[in-house]
Design a protein around this motif. Sequence first.
Motif, short mmCIF file in Angstrom:
data_model
loop_
_atom_site.label_atom_id
_atom_site.label_comp_id
_atom_site.label_asym_id
_atom_site.label_seq_id
_atom_site.Cartn_x
_atom_site.Cartn_y
_atom_site.Cartn_z
N HIS A 86 0.80 -1.23 0.00
CA HIS A 86 0.00 0.00 0.00
C HIS A 86 0.83 1.28 0.00
O HIS A 86 0.31 2.33 -0.33
N ALA A 87 2.08 1.23 0.40
CA ALA A 87 2.90 2.43 0.56
C ALA A 87 3.98 2.51 -0.50
O ALA A 87 4.65 1.52 -0.78
N PHE A 88 4.15 3.71 -1.08
CA PHE A 88 5.09 3.90 -2.18
C PHE A 88 5.76 5.27 -2.09
O PHE A 88 5.18 6.21 -1.58
N LEU A 89 6.95 5.34 -2.64
CA LEU A 89 7.61 6.62 -2.89
C LEU A 89 7.53 6.87 -4.38
O LEU A 89 7.52 5.93 -5.17
N ASN A 127 9.21 16.12 -8.98
CA ASN A 127 8.48 15.88 -7.74
C ASN A 127 9.02 14.66 -7.01
O ASN A 127 9.50 13.71 -7.63
N PHE A 128 8.95 14.73 -5.70
CA PHE A 128 9.39 13.67 -4.81
C PHE A 128 8.30 13.52 -3.76
O PHE A 128 7.93 14.51 -3.13
N GLY A 129 7.79 12.31 -3.60
CA GLY A 129 6.69 12.21 -2.66
C GLY A 129 6.42 10.83 -2.13
O GLY A 129 7.10 9.85 -2.45
N TYR A 130 5.37 10.77 -1.32
CA TYR A 130 4.90 9.55 -0.70
C TYR A 130 3.44 9.37 -1.09
O TYR A 130 2.68 10.35 -1.15
N ARG A 131 3.05 8.14 -1.39
CA ARG A 131 1.66 7.86 -1.69
C ARG A 131 1.21 6.61 -0.96
O ARG A 131 2.02 5.73 -0.68
N TYR A 132 -0.08 6.55 -0.68
CA TYR A 132 -0.64 5.41 0.03
C TYR A 132 -1.95 5.02 -0.64
O TYR A 132 -2.79 5.88 -0.91
N TYR A 133 -2.12 3.72 -0.91
CA TYR A 133 -3.35 3.19 -1.49
C TYR A 133 -4.08 2.40 -0.42
O TYR A 133 -3.50 1.50 0.19
N THR A 134 -5.34 2.72 -0.19
CA THR A 134 -6.13 1.98 0.80
C THR A 134 -6.66 0.68 0.20
O THR A 134 -6.57 0.47 -1.02
N SER A 139 -6.76 6.72 -2.70
CA SER A 139 -5.34 7.03 -2.60
C SER A 139 -5.16 8.42 -2.03
O SER A 139 -6.04 9.27 -2.14
N TRP A 140 -4.01 8.64 -1.44
CA TRP A 140 -3.61 9.98 -1.05
C TRP A 140 -2.12 10.11 -1.26
O TRP A 140 -1.39 9.13 -1.22
N ARG A 141 -1.68 11.33 -1.51
CA ARG A 141 -0.27 11.60 -1.80
C ARG A 141 0.13 12.91 -1.14
O ARG A 141 -0.69 13.80 -0.97
N ILE A 159 -0.67 18.17 -1.98
CA ILE A 159 -1.35 17.07 -1.31
C ILE A 159 -2.55 16.71 -2.18
O ILE A 159 -3.17 17.58 -2.78
N SER A 160 -2.83 15.41 -2.30
CA SER A 160 -3.92 14.99 -3.17
C SER A 160 -4.61 13.75 -2.64
O SER A 160 -4.07 13.00 -1.83
N GLY A 161 -5.82 13.55 -3.14
CA GLY A 161 -6.60 12.37 -2.83
C GLY A 161 -7.36 11.95 -4.06
O GLY A 161 -7.76 12.80 -4.87
N GLY A 162 -7.56 10.65 -4.23
CA GLY A 162 -8.25 10.20 -5.42
C GLY A 162 -8.72 8.78 -5.32
O GLY A 162 -8.73 8.17 -4.25
N LYS A 163 -9.09 8.23 -6.47
CA LYS A 163 -9.66 6.89 -6.58
C LYS A 163 -8.98 6.14 -7.71
O LYS A 163 -8.86 6.67 -8.82
N ARG A 164 -8.53 4.93 -7.42
CA ARG A 164 -7.93 4.05 -8.44
C ARG A 164 -9.02 3.20 -9.08
O ARG A 164 -9.98 2.82 -8.45
#
Length: 165
Positions: A86-89, A127-134, A139-141, A159-164
Amino acid sequence: MRFCLFIICLFSFQQTVSAQDQDKKSEIFLELGGNGLLGSINYSRTLFNNPALEFRAGLGAYGSDPKTYLTVPVGLNYIINIGSKHAFLNVGFGGTYTRADVTMGILKKYEEGYKPRASAPVNIIPNFGYRYYTTKDFSWRINFSPVINRHGFLPLFGISGGKRF
């Protein structure tokens, strides 16, 4: 015999559909800050799984009163799994087209003699970031997305939120 063959085919089809559902390749997300500058709605698509390479594009806005400008962020992200499913860079590189002259606009607005250009610049935005998929495919980043252009370096976060899907 035919009945057994039918059951085997039905079970195989179900497994294929199930495997495709788990491998979500597209995402729609809203981003505040980041590559869209002020805010944007974006679509991303995973192009390759190994290594994970993602393309993103969107429409956003930038500016302050009395003018707001359209932005078009595009880019590629390299996605790095950090030990969990679930967790990614992500590390990416992109550009954002806008008619606005992207600077520290609030600061520049008050300087003597500053006049924004009416050109259509492209801003380079790594860009450099962290993202998490529930588990429900939300998702949020959070990203560090500095703007690099003729004015230099503008540190920007998103900062973002979305749907896969």
